[in-house]
Design a protein around this motif. Sequence first.
Motif, PDB file in Angstrom:
ATOM      1  N   ARG A 270     -22.327 -49.859   1.391  1.00  0.00           N
ATOM      2  CA  ARG A 270     -22.765 -48.560   0.858  1.00  0.00           C
ATOM      3  C   ARG A 270     -22.985 -47.572   2.004  1.00  0.00           C
ATOM      4  NH1 ARG A 270     -28.334 -47.321  -2.531  1.00  0.00           N
ATOM      5  NH2 ARG A 270     -27.905 -45.120  -2.953  1.00  0.00           N
TER       6      ARG A 270
ATOM      7  N   PRO B 298     -32.183 -51.630   1.919  1.00  0.00           N
ATOM      8  CA  PRO B 298     -32.839 -50.374   1.530  1.00  0.00           C
ATOM      9  C   PRO B 298     -34.134 -50.096   2.274  1.00  0.00           C
ATOM     10  CG  PRO B 298     -31.989 -51.481  -0.410  1.00  0.00           C
ATOM     11  CD  PRO B 298     -31.788 -52.431   0.740  1.00  0.00           C
TER      12      PRO B 298
ATOM     13  N   GLU C 246     -26.657 -53.712   2.189  1.00  0.00           N
ATOM     14  CA  GLU C 246     -26.384 -52.294   1.986  1.00  0.00           C
ATOM     15  C   GLU C 246     -25.343 -51.759   2.981  1.00  0.00           C
ATOM     16  OE1 GLU C 246     -29.323 -49.038   0.176  1.00  0.00           O
ATOM     17  OE2 GLU C 246     -29.685 -49.363   2.302  1.00  0.00           O
TER      18      GLU C 246
END
Length: 267
Positions: free
Chosen positions: A137, A103, A134
């Motif tokens: 995602r 992130p 991540e």
Amino acid sequence: MKKVLFAINTLNNGGAEKVLLTLLRYLDPKKYEIHLLVVQYDKTVFVSEAIRVAFGEMFGIELVQNAAVCYNPLEAKTIRRMAKAYKVAHDKFTICAVGRVIPEKGFLRLTSICEHMVEDGRDFTLNIVGDGKEYDRLKEMVESHHLEKWEHLIGFQENPYPYIKNADLFVCSSLNEGYNLAISEAVILGVPVISTDCSGIKENLGNGKWGYIVENRKETLYHAISRCFDEPGFLEELKKKSEAGSIQDTYEGRLKKIESIIEGVVN
């Protein structure tokens, strides 16, 4: 026994809590204050001045008085040689971003910027080099927004330098940083750099002498990247900045500073 602590994390934009938790692993919080860990060391070395200041404000004046700043040594000759190791497709305007897919690196908002640029009708390639928690995602976002033609998730590369070297623009979209090595590597390779403003970046880019620093928001980063398409002179200016920065601090100079710090503690 003499002890030197190297502190490499950032305290800005939410980083403080992570550093705090890391330090607490080495402490019994019932017996000690955080700053007592730090003052056990004869010298604390920080990877950037911004982090030194943040730690000093958080943990007290004792740390500031016993601290040094030393940037990570980067061997420019090796980086330039490795950048020629393999070919990377470069048939259109190419943007490169390198780092752990976490992130803090802001790759999700960079993907959102990519989508806006596609909507603007721009033709380009965005290569994101790296892996991390991540990644799935990010991949899902690229696929669900049908950006595969423009945004390529390269994954981890032991040698990412050909991707940097064969880019028209290097982008750092980070929410926070300590000292971004990939930016310094891009400057060594003479690639234009645009970065969000977060801890350590001004030191990376000589307060804007070697790259373009924007306010840490998606909108300002989008505007700066768009200027590279709309204003050829702007991109050329960034190129000159990066080339000027590529002749700055040498590997040997930074290594000698680390050695002198350690020798000063030992002796």
